[in-house]
Design a protein around this motif. Structure first.
Motif, mmCIF file in Angstrom:
data_model
loop_
_atom_site.group_PDB
_atom_site.id
_atom_site.type_symbol
_atom_site.label_atom_id
_atom_site.label_comp_id
_atom_site.label_asym_id
_atom_site.label_seq_id
_atom_site.Cartn_x
_atom_site.Cartn_y
_atom_site.Cartn_z
ATOM 1 N N ALA A 46 0.800 -1.158 -0.115
ATOM 2 C CA ALA A 46 0.130 0.005 -0.160
ATOM 3 C C ALA A 46 0.797 1.413 -0.110
ATOM 4 C CB ALA A 46 -0.799 -0.015 1.190
ATOM 5 N N TRP B 230 2.387 1.741 -3.308
ATOM 6 C CA TRP B 230 1.004 2.240 -4.287
ATOM 7 C C TRP B 230 1.067 3.697 -4.150
ATOM 8 C CZ3 TRP B 230 -3.585 4.374 -3.547
ATOM 9 C CH2 TRP B 230 -4.287 4.586 -4.674
ATOM 10 N N THR C 155 -0.940 -2.379 -7.530
ATOM 11 C CA THR C 155 -2.234 -2.774 -7.147
ATOM 12 C C THR C 155 -2.460 -4.012 -6.963
ATOM 13 O OG1 THR C 155 -3.191 -0.561 -8.052
ATOM 14 C CG2 THR C 155 -4.673 -2.154 -7.552
ATOM 15 N N SER C 156 -1.696 -4.537 -8.014
ATOM 16 C CA SER C 156 -2.152 -6.185 -8.162
ATOM 17 C C SER C 156 -1.291 -6.689 -7.236
ATOM 18 C CB SER C 156 -1.352 -6.609 -9.553
ATOM 19 O OG SER C 156 -1.387 -8.148 -9.634
ATOM 20 N N TRP D 99 -0.661 -5.408 -4.127
ATOM 21 C CA TRP D 99 -1.374 -5.240 -2.856
ATOM 22 C C TRP D 99 -2.466 -6.255 -2.900
ATOM 23 C CZ3 TRP D 99 -6.514 -3.903 -1.958
ATOM 24 C CH2 TRP D 99 -6.775 -3.827 -0.920
ATOM 25 N N GLN D 100 -3.252 -6.532 -4.044
ATOM 26 C CA GLN D 100 -4.275 -7.041 -3.808
ATOM 27 C C GLN D 100 -3.964 -8.744 -3.634
ATOM 28 O OE1 GLN D 100 -7.833 -6.178 -4.469
ATOM 29 N NE2 GLN D 100 -7.853 -8.105 -3.369
ATOM 30 N N ARG E 118 -8.765 2.863 -2.806
ATOM 31 C CA ARG E 118 -7.467 2.993 -2.491
ATOM 32 C C ARG E 118 -7.008 1.886 -1.695
ATOM 33 N NH1 ARG E 118 -4.949 7.940 -2.697
ATOM 34 N NH2 ARG E 118 -3.290 7.465 -1.411
ATOM 35 N N PRO E 119 -5.697 1.002 -2.058
ATOM 36 C CA PRO E 119 -5.143 0.234 -1.235
ATOM 37 C C PRO E 119 -5.133 0.434 -0.032
ATOM 38 C CG PRO E 119 -4.220 0.079 -3.378
ATOM 39 C CD PRO E 119 -5.120 1.251 -3.455
#
Length: 557
Positions: free
Chosen positions: A165, A168, A355-356, A358-359, A405-406
């Motif tokens: 996060a 990002w 983002t990927s 963090w997901q 947002r992450p």
């Protein structure tokens, strides 16, 4: 861990000093004696709203002081260090709260004044109160999430989520800054012009200082030449009055008589050294004079160059010596602006990748949280039944945050849910009405989690409200078990709970000069047996009550 608690003019307590150790400490007393005052005092140290009612009648102010060791609370040590409230080399901290009779209050940490918010923030790392009041730590959803993460040992997964996060967010901020610049072509053109102007000058470190030195030398060339020639003539000229000739003559006079006084040899040696130094000075002086030359054209060139540097310095609002650094800064900005378009394109790809990442990290954390939630819910439900709430159910609801947002905390939030009786729907723990049930549920959660939250001191107020018999004994056993990993303070009216304590305080009240006062006393083994007998049999201490009290203590061992 709480080691000392000091009360002065607090409610019906005139003055009390209490020492606490590890394990389970129980506090008992007759109804109305004020045994929950210790919980209220810790509540004040935890930042609760001050009320003039806590000031003893006739006193100007009430004072509460708590001392805590920090060896087992690294988060508190870090907080004190960040707030510059730490004491060098000290492994403890002192919290102090004063409430005036007019209702105003002040707070101190380690003798330095702090805001009530700061006091509450620090106390939240040191003590956790579970009772029939709304300030219980487990009511806060962030505390519930922290407890679940501690139970599930998700430290590595949480760190990965926070790192992802943070990366990002950093990339997004960079893209926002570049986007906010808009069309940078005009600034690029302007910076290129400035850079070209600076490139035409010699600005390397030391060059400006050398130019200033050359300017001073040329400006004073005539005076320098006259001074050098005059001094050279007087030191080593051919006329008989020069210092060199006079020194040789003096040495000759000494050498004619030195055989009659050996110490004169030392004087001659000193004069010889002086002659060597004088010769070296003459050589250097001659070299300096040879370098000096009155050249008006050179002086004009130096002045022109120095004027250009001063003009550039004024233009860029820096000292002439800083022009080189200014040129480097312009070059760096030019490079960044020229590559802004390409960087924006790259940032889009990097933000998508972040983002990927963090997901993926959040998914791993969420999976571990859901597994821990099921295990903690089952363990707590079983304990709730043991604590006299048969048919009660404890659940942990996990829901997505829904944020775009992450989030450094992960992709979900948790809510502790409780159904106190069979057939009832589960409701949020913070909405459970019964104070006694709330205390027992909190105890069940803490025991099920084995004290895995980071707060070292847990306070339970009237956790045994509305129970008795075998259930009371189980409550006491669970509190004692929790005391193996955390310091536990418990206000109780049940002998089965009090018997489980590692230490026992009794609160009593008496009237003195028409004023009711409460006293707090640490009980020795004999006094403790008497107190348990009173709790069992009431005012009249019978032989049977004393025997039962003795059995309770012997059963604990």
């Amino acid at each position: 861990m709480l080691t000392h608690l000091s009360l002065k003019h607090f409610a019906v307590v005139e003055e009390a000093e209490l020492a606490f150790g590890p394990g389970l400490t129980v506090i008992s007393g007759e109804t109305g004696a004020g045994k929950s005052l210790l919980v209220d005092a810790l509540g004040l140290l935890s930042g609760l709203r001050a009320d003039s009612g806590v000031v003893r009648h006739g006193a100007e102010r009430a004072e509460v002081v708590g001392e805590f060791t920090l060896a087992d609370v690294p988060a508190a040590r870090d907080w004190l260090l960040a707030a510059e409230l730490d004491e060098d080399g000290e492994a403890s901290c002192l919290l102090r709260r004063v409430v005036r009779a007019d209702g105003g209050s002040r707070a101190w940490v380690n003798g330095r004044p702090v805001t009530i918010g700061q006091l509450a923030e620090l106390a939240g790392l040191l003590v956790e109160i579970h009772g029939q009041h709304e300030h219980q730590a487990l009511m806060a959803r962030h505390s519930q999430l922290a407890l679940l993460d501690a139970y599930g040992r998700t430290g590595a997964e949480r760190a990965a989520v926070a790192t992802a996060a943070g990366r990002w967010g950093g990339l997004l901020d960079e893209r926002d800054r570049l986007t906010a610049q808009g069309d940078v072509s005009d600034r690029v053109e302007w910076l290129e012009h400035q850079h070209a102007e600076l490139e035409r000058e010699t600005l390397e470190p030391g060059s400006v200082e050398q130019l200033l030195a050359d300017h001073r030398r040329q400006a004073h060339a005539a005076d320098l030449i006259d001074a050098c020639e005059g001094v050279f003539a007087r030191l080593g000229g051919d006329d008989g009055g020069s210092v060199t000739r006079e020194l040789r003559r003096l040495r000759g006079e000494l050498q004619r008589v030195v055989e009659h006084e050996p110490r004169l040899q030392e004087v001659d040696g000193m004069l010889d050294t002086a002659a060597i130094q004088l010769d070296e000075a003459l050589t250097l002086l001659d070299r300096i004079r040879a370098d000096l030359d009155l050249d008006p054209s050179q002086f004009e060139r130096i002045e022109q160059r120095l004027g250009r540097l001063h003009d550039l310095a004024r233009k860029h609002r820096v000292a002439p010596e800083e022009l080189h650094a200014q040129r480097e800064r312009i070059a760096v900005e030019l490079e960044q602006l020229r590559g802004a378009g390409q960087r924006l394109e790259a940032l889009d790809a990097e933000i998508a990748a972040a983002t990927s990442d963090w997901q993926a990290a959040a998914d791993a954390l969420g999976k571990k949280r859901r597994a821990a939630a099921g295990a903690l819910a089952d363990a707590t439900t079983a304990l709730i039944a043991e604590l006299g709430m048969g048919g009660g159910r404890f659940d942990i609801a996990i829901e997505a945050t829904g944020q775009a947002r992450p989030d450094p905390q992960g992709a979900e939030r948790v809510e502790f849910l409780v159904a106190a009786n069979p057939g009832q729907p589960a409701r949020a723990l913070r909405k459970v009405a019964s104070g006694g049930e709330l205390s027992r549920i909190s105890l069940a959660i803490e025991v099920a989690a084995l004290g895995l939250d980071t707060v070292p001191t847990m306070v339970f107020d009237e956790v045994d409200s509305g129970i008795g018999g075998g259930v009371a004994e189980i409550v006491g056993q669970k509190l004692r078990a929790l005391g193996a990993s955390r310091q536990v303070l418990c206000v109780t009216h049940l002998p089965q709970v009090a018997a489980q304590g590692h230490a026992h305080y009794r609160v009593s009240k008496a009237a003195s000069d028409g004023v009711t006062q409460s006293q707090v006393r640490l009980l020795d083994p004999k006094q403790r047996q008497e107190e348990l007998a009173r709790m069992l049999g009431g005012v009249e201490l019978t032989r049977e009550a004393r025997a039962a009290a003795k059995r309770l203590l012997s059963d604990v061992g």
